[in-house]
Design an enzyme around this catalytic site. Structure first.
Site, PDB file in Angstrom:
ATOM      1  N   LYS A 115       4.230  72.985  43.609  1.00  0.00           N
ATOM      2  CA  LYS A 115       4.098  71.211  44.658  1.00  0.00           C
ATOM      3  C   LYS A 115       4.891  69.828  43.745  1.00  0.00           C
ATOM      4  CE  LYS A 115       1.945  69.019  47.927  1.00  0.00           C
ATOM      5  NZ  LYS A 115       0.569  68.727  49.398  1.00  0.00           N
TER       6      LYS A 115
ATOM      7  N   SER B 129       0.578  68.666  53.901  1.00  0.00           N
ATOM      8  CA  SER B 129       1.717  68.888  52.992  1.00  0.00           C
ATOM      9  C   SER B 129       2.751  70.016  52.423  1.00  0.00           C
ATOM     10  CB  SER B 129       1.646  67.779  52.543  1.00  0.00           C
ATOM     11  OG  SER B 129       0.287  67.917  51.620  1.00  0.00           O
TER      12      SER B 129
ATOM     13  N   SER C  95      -3.572  70.558  53.779  1.00  0.00           N
ATOM     14  CA  SER C  95      -3.008  70.630  53.250  1.00  0.00           C
ATOM     15  C   SER C  95      -2.552  71.996  52.126  1.00  0.00           C
ATOM     16  CB  SER C  95      -2.042  69.373  52.483  1.00  0.00           C
ATOM     17  OG  SER C  95      -1.692  68.417  53.415  1.00  0.00           O
TER      18      SER C  95
HETATM   19  N1  GLN Z   1      -2.687  66.186  57.822  1.00  0.00           N
HETATM   20  C1  GLN Z   1      -3.381  65.044  56.853  1.00  0.00           C
HETATM   21  C2  GLN Z   1      -2.703  63.942  56.231  1.00  0.00           C
HETATM   22  O1  GLN Z   1      -1.980  63.856  56.387  1.00  0.00           O
HETATM   23  C3  GLN Z   1      -3.435  66.462  55.480  1.00  0.00           C
HETATM   24  C4  GLN Z   1      -2.594  66.036  53.892  1.00  0.00           C
HETATM   25  C5  GLN Z   1      -3.050  67.140  52.960  1.00  0.00           C
HETATM   26  O2  GLN Z   1      -4.129  67.539  52.867  1.00  0.00           O
HETATM   27  N2  GLN Z   1      -3.012  66.413  52.012  1.00  0.00           N
HETATM   28  O3  GLN Z   1      -3.016  63.255  55.418  1.00  0.00           O
END
Ligand code: GLN
Length: 508
Positions: free
Chosen positions: A82, A157, A181
């Site tokens: 990532k 994400s 995410s």
């Molecule tokens: N959807 C959550 C956010 O927008 C989690 C994102 C994540 O785990 N990086 O913060």
């Protein structure tokens, strides 16, 4: 079997490791094959950066180690990272224009550990900007597409990571999970992913979003493959990350082939008590998702597990608590992007304030700006007690609710997300709708508990559905064991999106 007849991209981590050991193929051949696939399927938007020369140099080094007789489950196995892990061999953008072209002088600890184990890095994967999002639609470099239906989001994400694994562009990938995410994109794309206990994997070299929540973990095709990756990724790094846990490195695959303690081989999960939070099975969850989750739970029951209803009464409060704490930490972490030290710098600033304002306004996307504003607000004098402190208190209560639940059960199961993958763009204009979809992943994040998404079949259209398994602190090896037992008797995790299913004689 000769290399010419191996379907290299259809092979998982364990299989590739075995083929490399048996010298049926080479790290170089596998890397070349997957780089060609990355180019052929660039329309999926999975990769943000490739560096063929660097990848092939890593593969050649792995081949030399294999030739010298060295062995290891990841030696010569390709994977991708990532784009929030800093890497020397590839640019690191965190999905943001702010870091366009940024090249780190060092590798993140997780990257370094996987490289030391001989894994070959294929490149960097698309993600929501600074890991803020649930659909990979907040990347400054365009969306990634769900390989099951290209008009749908892959989740986020870590969307690029899920796409790469599902579309067979890489046997495994790293991801990060701050509020879901790893688990949510794994669920949306039908792959297996685990977010370890907070602190298991070092955050050194991980572009910071919300430091008290950020955690790295693997995404792959099976629990077995995740265990192999996690064994290399995790481990203490206290000198470089003070929140890294001082737990000795573990072999996370050690229980995979074993029955649950006290169980027999014929009913390998006998004695396992799985708690089902009533709050996760309410009307807020789509019926197609619940149906798939229940089918997977029935499989676990057939293996001997006992299902019981439990309560996580503060589940709903996880959303407001998280969306105060995470933006608060993000607003602080992102203050380092000031146009002075690194990152985007506005042209011809009139003074220092103009430099700060324009650099940040030009290079941060709308979701990141929204969260900086929110975070700055909740931390400001006068609102700190009302919002931030309150959210921290709720966070503590949520963690306590889990401990009460673990008095009754060994692990907790439920859906990962309330629906299957939505259409690209469907929630872009309505951030609140995207935040609400995080309801089932946020509680474990706030508590710092390990959680997984395991493929559990298909919902409407038909799109993948994940079963979430949440364990107590440091129980990753047990979570992986239960997931592996499920994968021994089901084939949901082996399904490939139709355009990527193996066809005889095809190697592309
Ligand atoms: N959807 C959550 C956010 O927008 C989690 C994102 C994540 O785990 N990086 O913060």
């Amino acid at each position: 079997m000769s290399a010419a007849t191996l379907d290299l991209h259809q092979m998982g981590v364990a299989e590739l490791g075995a083929a490399l050991h048996a010298r049926q193929t080479s790290a170089t051949e596998v890397a070349q094959h997957l780089l060609a696939r990355a180019h052929a399927h660039s329309g999926l938007g999975a990769y943000l950066a490739l560096n063929e020369a660097a990848t092939l140099a890593q593969a050649a080094a792995a081949d030399a180690r294999l030739s010298a007789g060295e062995r290891g489950p990841l030696l010569g196995v390709p994977l991708a990272h990532k784009d929030v892990f800093v890497t020397r061999d590839f640019p690191t953008t965190a999905g943001s224009k702010m870091l366009q072209g940024y090249r780190s002088p060092f590798d993140a600890t997780v990257v370094q550990r996987l490289a030391a184990a001989g894994a070959v890095s294929l490149g960097k994967l698309n993600c929501d900007e600074f890991a803020m999002g649930s659909g990979n639609d907040q990347s400054a470099y365009g969306p990634a597409h769900n390989p099951w239906d290209r008009t749908r989001v892959p989740g986020g994400s870590s969307g690029g990571s899920a796409v790469a694994v599902a579309a067979r562009l890489a046997p495994a990938a790293t991801g990060t999970d701050t509020g879901g995410s790893i688990r949510q994109p794994a669920s949306f794309c039908g792959v297996t992913g685990i977010k370890p206990t907070y602190g298991r994997c070092s955050r050194y070299g991980l572009v910071a979003y919300a430091s008290s929540l950020d955690q790295a973990g693997p995404m792959a095709r099976s629990a077995h493959d995740c265990a192999l990756l996690l064994s290399a990724m995790a481990g203490p790094d206290v000198e470089r990350d003070s929140t890294s846990l001082e737990q000795p490195p573990e072999d996370y695959s050690r229980y995979l082939a074993q029955p649950w303690p006290g169980a027999s081989a014929s009913r390998p999960l006998q004695g396992l008590r799985i708690g089902l939070p009533r709050e996760f099975f309410g009307p807020g969850c789509a019926s197609d998702v619940l149906q798939a989750v229940r089918a997977a739970l029935s499989e676990l029951e057939r293996l001997g597990a006992t299902l019981l209803d439990i309560d996580l009464p503060r589940t709903e409060l996880a959303i407001p608590a998280y969306y105060i704490i995470a933006p608060a930490e993000a607003s602080s972490n992102l203050s380092r992007y000031d146009g002075v030290r690194y990152g985007h710098r506005a042209a011809q600033p009139s003074d220092l304030l103009d430099l700060y304002q324009r650099s940040r306004s030009e290079a941060f996307g709308p979701e990141v700006q929204r969260r900086i504003l929110l975070g700055t607000y909740v931390l400001s004098h006068g609102y700190y007690d009302a919002y931030y402190i309150k959210a921290q208190q709720i966070r503590r209560l949520i963690a306590q609710d889990f401990q009460t639940a673990f008095g009754q059960c060994d692990l907790i199961a439920g859906p990962v997300a309330p629906s299957v993958a939505w259409a690209i763009g469907a929630k872009t204009a309505d951030p609140l709708a995207a935040y609400l979809a995080d309801i089932y992943t946020l509680p474990a994040s706030l508590a710092g508990l390990p959680g997984m998404s395991v493929p559990a079949g298909f919902g409407a259209d038909p799109l993948p559905v994940g079963l979430q398994l949440i364990g107590n602190y440091l129980s990753e090896a047990r979570l992986l064991q239960v997931a592996h037992q499920l994968q021994l008797v089901s084939d949901w995790h082996t399904r490939t999106p139709p355009p990527f299913t193996p066809c005889p004689g095809s190697h592309s």
